[in-house]
Structures are given as C-alpha cells and as structure tokens.
Design an enzyme around this catalytic site. Sequence first.
Site, PDB file in Angstrom:
ATOM      1  N   ASP A   1     -10.942   0.394   4.241  1.00 28.44           N
ATOM      2  CA  ASP A   1      -9.606   0.322   4.847  1.00 28.44           C
ATOM      3  C   ASP A   1      -9.317   1.563   5.688  1.00 28.44           C
ATOM      4  O   ASP A   1      -8.598   1.499   6.690  1.00 28.44           O
ATOM      5  CB  ASP A   1      -8.555   0.165   3.742  1.00 28.44           C
ATOM      6  CG  ASP A   1      -7.338  -0.622   4.212  1.00 28.44           C
ATOM      7  OD1 ASP A   1      -7.288  -0.998   5.402  1.00 28.44           O
ATOM      8  OD2 ASP A   1      -6.427  -0.835   3.396  1.00 28.44           O
TER       9      ASP A   1
ATOM     10  N   LYS B   1       0.861  -1.186   0.000  1.00 25.64           N
ATOM     11  CA  LYS B   1       0.000   0.000   0.000  1.00 25.64           C
ATOM     12  C   LYS B   1       0.891   1.227   0.000  1.00 25.64           C
ATOM     13  O   LYS B   1       1.341   1.679   1.055  1.00 25.64           O
ATOM     14  CB  LYS B   1      -0.914  -0.029   1.223  1.00 25.64           C
ATOM     15  CG  LYS B   1      -1.943  -1.166   1.152  1.00 25.64           C
ATOM     16  CD  LYS B   1      -2.784  -1.275   2.396  1.00 25.64           C
ATOM     17  CE  LYS B   1      -3.826  -2.395   2.255  1.00 25.64           C
ATOM     18  NZ  LYS B   1      -4.481  -2.723   3.516  1.00 25.64           N
TER      19      LYS B   1
ATOM     20  N   LYS C   1      -5.147   5.916   2.687  1.00 27.62           N
ATOM     21  CA  LYS C   1      -5.748   5.610   4.009  1.00 27.62           C
ATOM     22  C   LYS C   1      -4.658   5.567   5.068  1.00 27.62           C
ATOM     23  O   LYS C   1      -4.901   5.851   6.238  1.00 27.62           O
ATOM     24  CB  LYS C   1      -6.604   4.348   3.961  1.00 27.62           C
ATOM     25  CG  LYS C   1      -5.856   3.027   3.736  1.00 27.62           C
ATOM     26  CD  LYS C   1      -5.338   2.403   4.995  1.00 27.62           C
ATOM     27  CE  LYS C   1      -4.410   1.237   4.702  1.00 27.62           C
ATOM     28  NZ  LYS C   1      -3.733   0.712   5.891  1.00 27.62           N
TER      29      LYS C   1
ATOM     30  N   ALA D   1      -2.887  -8.452   8.888  1.00 29.78           N
ATOM     31  CA  ALA D   1      -2.247  -9.753   8.669  1.00 29.78           C
ATOM     32  C   ALA D   1      -2.657 -10.758   9.752  1.00 29.78           C
ATOM     33  O   ALA D   1      -2.999 -11.909   9.433  1.00 29.78           O
ATOM     34  CB  ALA D   1      -0.731  -9.569   8.655  1.00 29.78           C
TER      35      ALA D   1
ATOM     36  N   GLU E   1       3.933   2.836   6.245  1.00 28.01           N
ATOM     37  CA  GLU E   1       3.853   3.204   4.820  1.00 28.01           C
ATOM     38  C   GLU E   1       3.373   4.642   4.616  1.00 28.01           C
ATOM     39  O   GLU E   1       3.815   5.328   3.699  1.00 28.01           O
ATOM     40  CB  GLU E   1       2.911   2.239   4.088  1.00 28.01           C
ATOM     41  CG  GLU E   1       3.475   0.847   3.829  1.00 28.01           C
ATOM     42  CD  GLU E   1       4.398   0.794   2.609  1.00 28.01           C
ATOM     43  OE1 GLU E   1       4.927   1.845   2.195  1.00 28.01           O
ATOM     44  OE2 GLU E   1       4.604  -0.317   2.081  1.00 28.01           O
TER      45      GLU E   1
ATOM     46  N   ASN F   1       0.274   2.631  11.285  1.00 27.87           N
ATOM     47  CA  ASN F   1       0.165   4.039  10.888  1.00 27.87           C
ATOM     48  C   ASN F   1      -0.551   4.843  11.972  1.00 27.87           C
ATOM     49  O   ASN F   1      -0.139   5.951  12.306  1.00 27.87           O
ATOM     50  CB  ASN F   1      -0.574   4.153   9.545  1.00 27.87           C
ATOM     51  CG  ASN F   1       0.294   3.698   8.396  1.00 27.87           C
ATOM     52  OD1 ASN F   1       1.156   4.439   7.929  1.00 27.87           O
ATOM     53  ND2 ASN F   1       0.110   2.463   7.959  1.00 27.87           N
TER      54      ASN F   1
ATOM     55  N   GLY G   1      -7.137  -3.509   0.510  1.00 26.15           N
ATOM     56  CA  GLY G   1      -8.408  -3.474   1.240  1.00 26.15           C
ATOM     57  C   GLY G   1      -8.186  -3.682   2.723  1.00 26.15           C
ATOM     58  O   GLY G   1      -7.058  -3.821   3.178  1.00 26.15           O
TER      59      GLY G   1
HETATM   60  N1  NDP Z   1       0.694  -6.154   8.014  1.00 28.93           N
HETATM   61  C1  NDP Z   1      -0.546  -5.954   7.593  1.00 28.93           C
HETATM   62  O1  NDP Z   1      -1.516  -6.121   8.351  1.00 28.93           O
HETATM   63  C2  NDP Z   1      -0.802  -5.546   6.175  1.00 28.93           C
HETATM   64  C3  NDP Z   1       0.208  -5.068   5.361  1.00 28.93           C
HETATM   65  N2  NDP Z   1      -0.076  -4.649   4.084  1.00 28.93           N
HETATM   66  C4  NDP Z   1       0.970  -4.122   3.231  1.00 28.93           C
HETATM   67  O2  NDP Z   1       1.915  -5.135   2.931  1.00 28.93           O
HETATM   68  C5  NDP Z   1       3.209  -4.555   2.724  1.00 28.93           C
HETATM   69  C6  NDP Z   1       4.213  -5.310   3.586  1.00 28.93           C
HETATM   70  O3  NDP Z   1       3.845  -5.094   4.940  1.00 28.93           O
HETATM   71  P1  NDP Z   1       4.182  -6.125   6.116  1.00 28.93           P
HETATM   72  O4  NDP Z   1       4.210  -7.513   5.636  1.00 28.93           O
HETATM   73  O5  NDP Z   1       3.285  -5.797   7.227  1.00 28.93           O
HETATM   74  O6  NDP Z   1       5.676  -5.655   6.476  1.00 28.93           O
HETATM   75  P2  NDP Z   1       6.769  -6.439   7.309  1.00 28.93           P
HETATM   76  O7  NDP Z   1       7.718  -5.394   7.765  1.00 28.93           O
HETATM   77  O8  NDP Z   1       6.132  -7.346   8.306  1.00 28.93           O
HETATM   78  O9  NDP Z   1       7.469  -7.377   6.233  1.00 28.93           O
HETATM   79  C7  NDP Z   1       8.074  -6.908   5.085  1.00 28.93           C
HETATM   80  C8  NDP Z   1       8.797  -8.098   4.458  1.00 28.93           C
HETATM   81  O10 NDP Z   1       9.281  -7.707   3.186  1.00 28.93           O
HETATM   82  C9  NDP Z   1      10.561  -8.299   3.033  1.00 28.93           C
HETATM   83  N3  NDP Z   1      11.342  -7.588   2.033  1.00 28.93           N
HETATM   84  C10 NDP Z   1      11.786  -6.313   2.086  1.00 28.93           C
HETATM   85  N4  NDP Z   1      12.447  -6.041   0.946  1.00 28.93           N
HETATM   86  C11 NDP Z   1      12.389  -7.137   0.160  1.00 28.93           C
HETATM   87  C12 NDP Z   1      12.900  -7.474  -1.116  1.00 28.93           C
HETATM   88  N5  NDP Z   1      13.567  -6.587  -1.853  1.00 28.93           N
HETATM   89  N6  NDP Z   1      12.685  -8.716  -1.587  1.00 28.93           N
HETATM   90  C13 NDP Z   1      12.013  -9.627  -0.849  1.00 28.93           C
HETATM   91  N7  NDP Z   1      11.491  -9.361   0.376  1.00 28.93           N
HETATM   92  C14 NDP Z   1      11.697  -8.144   0.866  1.00 28.93           C
HETATM   93  C15 NDP Z   1      11.181  -8.187   4.421  1.00 28.93           C
HETATM   94  O11 NDP Z   1      12.240  -9.085   4.503  1.00 28.93           O
HETATM   95  P3  NDP Z   1      13.359  -8.962   5.647  1.00 28.93           P
HETATM   96  O12 NDP Z   1      12.677  -9.433   6.891  1.00 28.93           O
HETATM   97  O13 NDP Z   1      14.436  -9.853   5.145  1.00 28.93           O
HETATM   98  O14 NDP Z   1      13.734  -7.504   5.716  1.00 28.93           O
HETATM   99  C16 NDP Z   1       9.994  -8.558   5.287  1.00 28.93           C
HETATM  100  O15 NDP Z   1       9.912  -9.953   5.415  1.00 28.93           O
HETATM  101  C17 NDP Z   1       3.078  -3.061   3.092  1.00 28.93           C
HETATM  102  O16 NDP Z   1       2.949  -2.302   1.932  1.00 28.93           O
HETATM  103  C18 NDP Z   1       1.787  -3.010   3.909  1.00 28.93           C
HETATM  104  O17 NDP Z   1       1.119  -1.769   3.789  1.00 28.93           O
HETATM  105  C19 NDP Z   1      -1.333  -4.724   3.562  1.00 28.93           C
HETATM  106  C20 NDP Z   1      -2.371  -5.201   4.324  1.00 28.93           C
HETATM  107  C21 NDP Z   1      -2.197  -5.651   5.679  1.00 28.93           C
HETATM  108  O1  13P Z   2      -3.233  -2.011   5.779  1.00 30.53           O
HETATM  109  C1  13P Z   2      -3.468  -2.499   6.854  1.00 30.53           C
HETATM  110  C2  13P Z   2      -4.791  -3.064   7.198  1.00 30.53           C
HETATM  111  O2  13P Z   2      -5.674  -3.058   6.107  1.00 30.53           O
HETATM  112  C3  13P Z   2      -2.411  -2.513   7.894  1.00 30.53           C
HETATM  113  O3  13P Z   2      -2.282  -1.229   8.401  1.00 30.53           O
HETATM  114  P1  13P Z   2      -0.929  -0.733   9.075  1.00 30.53           P
HETATM  115  O4  13P Z   2       0.156  -0.826   8.023  1.00 30.53           O
HETATM  116  O5  13P Z   2      -1.214   0.664   9.508  1.00 30.53           O
HETATM  117  O6  13P Z   2      -0.640  -1.645  10.241  1.00 30.53           O
END
Ligand code: NDP
Ligand code: 13P
Length: 327
Positions: A243, A107, A190, A139, A277, A255, A135
């Site tokens: 969202d 996002k 958002k 997680a 983000e 956030n 949306g």
């Molecule tokens: N968490 C949530 O509830 C939600 C998150 N999102 C979106 O998902 C995206 C990721 O968030 P989230 O999972 O929470 O973040 P995290 O910080 O939990 O995880 C990010 C992951 O991305 C990996 N990573 C970073 N750079 C690379 C790369 N170049 N190649 C492969 N892997 C990479 C990191 O690896 P390493 O550990 O090795 O650094 C880490 O495992 C964001 O944009 C967020 O807005 C959307 C909906 C819900």
């Molecule tokens: O995008 C999300 C839920 O839909 C997660 O929000 P945060 O990145 O603010 O934790």
Amino acid sequence: MSEQIAVVGAGAFGTALASVIALTGRNQVTLVGRNPSLIADLKAERLHDAVLPGIELPEALEFSAEPDSIGDAGIVLFAMPSQAQADAARQYGAHLAKDAIVVTCAKGIERATGNLLTDMLERELPQHRVAVLSGPGFAADIAKGLPTAMVLAASEVAVAERLAQAISGRTFRLYPSSDRIGVQLGGALKNVLAIACGIVEGCGIGDSARAALIARGLAEMSRLIVAKGGQADTARGLSGLGDLVLTATSHQSRNLRFGIALGRGEKADPLQGELVEGAFAAAVASRLADELGIAMPITDAVSAIIEGKLGITEAIEQLMTRPITTE
Ligand SMILES: NC(=O)C1=CN([C@@H]2O[C@H](COP(=O)(O)OP(=O)(O)OC[C@H]3O[C@@H](n4cnc5c(N)ncnc54)[C@H](OP(=O)(O)O)[C@@H]3O)[C@@H](O)[C@H]2O)C=CC1
Ligand SMILES: O=C(CO)COP(=O)(O)O
C-alpha cells in the site's frame, strides 16, 4: 456459501466494496448510507458519480438508509473515515445481529486516544468480533473490476479465512492474516509516508529522495508495528509495503496530492475538501512513537509540517543531518 453482508458508509470505498462483493453473485449485499436522498438516487440511477464517476453499480446490489437494515447481516463492513468509526459504532451497534462480525475498512488511528480502530470498536461493541480489511486498492480500481489484492485480518486465523473466502471474487482477492495490529498500522502509516513523498514531489527534490523516504519510512512502520505487538513481516506485505508503494507513487492518492500541495507551498487544510487520513494519523503516530521510545523522524517531520511548526527546507535539513547509523 451465501452470506448476508452489509457495507456501512456510502462513500468511495464503501460503494466500491459493496459493488465488488455483490458481483461475486454468492452474497446478498446491502450498501447502507446515512443520507436518504443519496441512497434514493443510487437506487434509481445505479451510479455514484460524486465519488466513482461513470462506474455502473451492479443490479444485485441493494441500498438502504435505515440502520436496522444491517440486522440480518453476518458480516458488517464499516467503510467510513477513521475518526467517524466510533460514532458509527454507536449509531449502528444496537442494530447488529448477535453473531455479526464487524470489519473496519478505514486506514487510521483514533486521534483522541491513540487506539487502533479494532481496540476502539471492541470498546464500543464488546459483544462483537472485530476484523480489519486493508491493503493496496483504490476504490475506483476495485469498482471497475481491475485486479486488486488486499488483506483481511482477524485475531483468529480461521475467522480471517472465512471472511476472506466470503468477500473475495474474480477481481478482488483477500489474503487472510492474524496480525490485526500490523495490518492496521501499515494502512495508517502509509498515508503519512505518502504525504511525505508528495512533499518531495511538490518541492521538486527528486526521485532518489522519494525512494529513500519509502525505504526509511518502511523501517519506521516496522518499528511501530513491532513496538505495538504486531509482526515485522506484515510491514513487508500488501498492507505495508504494497500500500505504501501504491499510495506514494500514484496521483490517484489523496494523501499524495495533499503532500504535493504542501510541497508547492500551497495552502492545504486537511479539514477542507477531500479526505486525507494521513493528516490525522501523523500527529497521533508521532505521539505513539514518543511514548514507546522509538524513532520515527519522517512521521515526526510530516506531523510538524502539517501543524505549521516546521518548514519543509528545515525538515529536509533535519532528516539529512541525523547521526549516521547502520540501516
Ligand atoms: N477511497 C479509496 O480508494 C480507499 C479508501 N480507504 C479508506 O476508507 C475510508 C473511507 O474513505 P472513502 O470512502 O474514500 O471516503 P469518502 O469521503 O469517499 O466517504 C466517506 C463516507 O463515510 C460516510 N460517513 C461519515 N461518517 C459516517 C458515519 N458516522 N456513519 C455512516 N457513514 C459515515 C460519509 O457520508 P456522508 O457523505 O453522508 O458524509 C461518506 O459517504 C478511509 O479510512 C480511507 O482511508 C481504503 C482503501 C481505499
Ligand atoms: O488507501 C488507498 C489506496 O490503497 C487510498 O489512498 P488515498 O486515501 O490516499 O486516496
């Protein structure tokens, strides 16, 4: 129909998505991470306590640290942060199957260029179709099997439908859309608005102010979506209003928590600690609004506060004393 699906990015969201998709029982799912020792631990323990404490990962889920493990997947989800998606495209692009569809799950907006992530991915991966998953869904909720509904957008609705059918399961429901622009801008903005709501909470100026920010923030989101060629209706759907309500009101949101820290006057550095983000999207959205000639005063204020150019009291004063206009 059974699909081979790879989820790249073994963080909170990637692990949750891989887990819930594996639970459908229809698909062969591999979670691909870049850290071999983490992947070995996940394989051995079926737990990712650093990001999803206490949640058991399904037996059917496979794990790999090898980029070429995505080679047989027809659907490849990119679940790393927005600003890492271009690097990931360069790192994994050569291993994609010829007809693989890449789905960005981040996002945000590319900071350096102001490009939507789909535009950036099409630039990096010109042979591949690119879709978006976004949306309301934390997680942890997804991985626990709590009911969640999100949106899957592709430029052709038939592709969005196929992807939504493949990924949806009993607890995870995807609505197909053809508005990639609206869905992505909803997800990016958002987060900015959740920071604004956090600031309101942190400095204790009341729930009425939060409601005003949600409604006026939604108007900003709608304006940017339309100015970029998306559909106003998308702002009112799951990836926009849905969202926004989730993130602006739940303390699960990083956030929102970042905004609360700002509102309390605590030192909050988006480059330290957990991913925020919206702290990256605020400046780029504000710049886009300026270039497109549209008003986004809340986004501008969040950006200026994060950059230390505007105090919170001053920002509230500015927002409250703007010229009176119709809604
Ligand atoms: N968490 C949530 O509830 C939600 C998150 N999102 C979106 O998902 C995206 C990721 O968030 P989230 O999972 O929470 O973040 P995290 O910080 O939990 O995880 C990010 C992951 O991305 C990996 N990573 C970073 N750079 C690379 C790369 N170049 N190649 C492969 N892997 C990479 C990191 O690896 P390493 O550990 O090795 O650094 C880490 O495992 C964001 O944009 C967020 O807005 C959307 C909906 C819900
Ligand atoms: O995008 C999300 C839920 O839909 C997660 O929000 P945060 O990145 O603010 O934790």
